[in-house]
Design a protein around this motif. Structure first.
Motif, mmCIF file in Angstrom:
data_model
loop_
_atom_site.group_PDB
_atom_site.id
_atom_site.type_symbol
_atom_site.label_atom_id
_atom_site.label_comp_id
_atom_site.label_asym_id
_atom_site.label_seq_id
_atom_site.Cartn_x
_atom_site.Cartn_y
_atom_site.Cartn_z
ATOM 1 N N TYR A 172 0.983 -1.174 -0.159
ATOM 2 C CA TYR A 172 -0.010 -0.059 -0.065
ATOM 3 C C TYR A 172 0.823 1.266 0.194
ATOM 4 O O TYR A 172 1.890 1.220 0.635
ATOM 5 C CB TYR A 172 -1.072 0.087 1.257
ATOM 6 C CG TYR A 172 -1.707 -1.090 1.122
ATOM 7 C CD1 TYR A 172 -3.057 -1.159 0.840
ATOM 8 C CD2 TYR A 172 -1.312 -2.302 1.970
ATOM 9 C CE1 TYR A 172 -3.751 -2.349 0.925
ATOM 10 C CE2 TYR A 172 -1.968 -3.446 2.139
ATOM 11 C CZ TYR A 172 -3.251 -3.380 1.429
ATOM 12 O OH TYR A 172 -4.158 -4.523 1.548
ATOM 13 N N ARG A 173 0.367 2.243 -0.801
ATOM 14 C CA ARG A 173 1.270 3.499 -0.696
ATOM 15 C C ARG A 173 0.170 4.267 0.421
ATOM 16 O O ARG A 173 -0.699 4.656 0.230
ATOM 17 C CB ARG A 173 1.148 4.108 -2.072
ATOM 18 C CG ARG A 173 2.096 5.293 -2.169
ATOM 19 C CD ARG A 173 2.401 6.055 -3.454
ATOM 20 N NE ARG A 173 3.302 6.907 -3.347
ATOM 21 C CZ ARG A 173 4.131 7.327 -4.170
ATOM 22 N NH1 ARG A 173 4.240 6.199 -5.100
ATOM 23 N NH2 ARG A 173 5.029 8.208 -4.262
ATOM 24 N N ILE A 174 1.022 5.312 1.341
ATOM 25 C CA ILE A 174 0.444 5.912 2.285
ATOM 26 C C ILE A 174 1.081 7.095 2.321
ATOM 27 O O ILE A 174 2.207 7.483 2.191
ATOM 28 C CB ILE A 174 0.626 5.149 3.904
ATOM 29 C CG1 ILE A 174 -0.149 3.902 3.758
ATOM 30 C CG2 ILE A 174 -0.082 6.134 4.887
ATOM 31 C CD1 ILE A 174 0.272 2.993 4.948
ATOM 32 N N ASP A 206 5.968 9.936 0.808
ATOM 33 C CA ASP A 206 4.956 8.872 1.109
ATOM 34 C C ASP A 206 5.806 7.745 1.415
ATOM 35 O O ASP A 206 7.082 7.282 1.493
ATOM 36 C CB ASP A 206 4.440 8.583 -0.375
ATOM 37 C CG ASP A 206 3.112 9.366 -0.873
ATOM 38 O OD1 ASP A 206 2.772 10.446 0.168
ATOM 39 O OD2 ASP A 206 2.663 9.325 -1.861
ATOM 40 N N LEU A 207 4.975 6.523 1.944
ATOM 41 C CA LEU A 207 5.174 5.293 2.567
ATOM 42 C C LEU A 207 4.853 4.198 1.711
ATOM 43 O O LEU A 207 3.558 4.337 1.216
ATOM 44 C CB LEU A 207 5.069 5.073 3.900
ATOM 45 C CG LEU A 207 5.593 6.005 5.055
ATOM 46 C CD1 LEU A 207 4.523 7.211 5.171
ATOM 47 C CD2 LEU A 207 5.805 5.243 6.218
ATOM 48 N N ILE A 208 5.548 3.500 1.370
ATOM 49 C CA ILE A 208 5.309 2.060 0.551
ATOM 50 C C ILE A 208 5.338 0.933 1.542
ATOM 51 O O ILE A 208 6.544 0.849 2.005
ATOM 52 C CB ILE A 208 5.964 1.815 -0.838
ATOM 53 C CG1 ILE A 208 5.297 3.066 -1.785
ATOM 54 C CG2 ILE A 208 5.318 0.531 -1.376
ATOM 55 C CD1 ILE A 208 5.991 2.774 -3.197
ATOM 56 N N VAL A 209 4.247 0.440 1.938
ATOM 57 C CA VAL A 209 4.349 -0.485 3.193
ATOM 58 C C VAL A 209 3.638 -1.952 2.640
ATOM 59 O O VAL A 209 2.913 -1.908 1.955
ATOM 60 C CB VAL A 209 3.535 0.020 4.287
ATOM 61 C CG1 VAL A 209 4.491 1.203 4.925
ATOM 62 C CG2 VAL A 209 2.310 0.302 4.058
ATOM 63 N N GLN A 210 4.163 -2.891 3.226
ATOM 64 C CA GLN A 210 3.742 -4.316 2.806
ATOM 65 C C GLN A 210 3.067 -4.804 4.349
ATOM 66 O O GLN A 210 3.726 -4.731 5.250
ATOM 67 C CB GLN A 210 4.737 -5.224 2.355
ATOM 68 C CG GLN A 210 4.010 -6.519 1.958
ATOM 69 C CD GLN A 210 5.280 -7.678 1.472
ATOM 70 O OE1 GLN A 210 6.342 -7.326 1.634
ATOM 71 N NE2 GLN A 210 4.694 -8.541 0.943
#
Length: 131
Positions: free
Chosen positions: A34-36, A44-48
């Protein structure tokens, strides 16, 4: 993680932070990314989503950081499970929720899991979280 962020930037021209954590308690979200965007954070953060947590409210993402803490379902240390990921006790991890609030606490963390395999030292990750 910082090296992976540099590779991602070079490939995509997207300057983001990368991370992992828990996304609510819906097991259909496991493994997805997800991109947050969050206020107060420049990138931005890209998190799994790598696990789910019964203590994580739906539509909330609980980011796992290297500064200690072990949350509700402790699999990190011997006083929380019969098959801990790390040696030692919960006292080495700072506050159960949130970990260490001061850089000096990082030196108390066990550096590597009991299996002996890890790309990064927990102590180094902790110190990086204060940078």
């Amino acid at each position: 993680m910082q090296e992976r962020e540099k590779v991602f930037l070079a490939r995509t021209a997207n300057n983001v932070y990368l991370g992992v954590g828990s996304y609510g308690n819906d097991d259909t979200r496991g493994g997805k990314c997800y991109r947050i965007s969050a206020s107060g954070i420049a990138k931005d953060l890209i998190v799994q989503s790598v696990n789910l947590g019964g203590d994580v409210a739906d539509n909330n993402f609980d980011i796992q950081t290297g500064d200690g803490g072990y949350g509700l379902f402790d699999g990190c240390v011997i006083d929380g499970t019969k098959l801990p990921q790390f040696g030692g006790t919960g006292a080495q991890w700072g506050e159960r929720y949130g970990g260490w609030s001061q850089l000096s606490g990082c030196d108390l963390l066990p550096p590597y899991p009991l299996c002996g395999f890890a790309a990064d030292s927990m102590r180094d990750l902790c110190k990086w979280s204060f940078a």
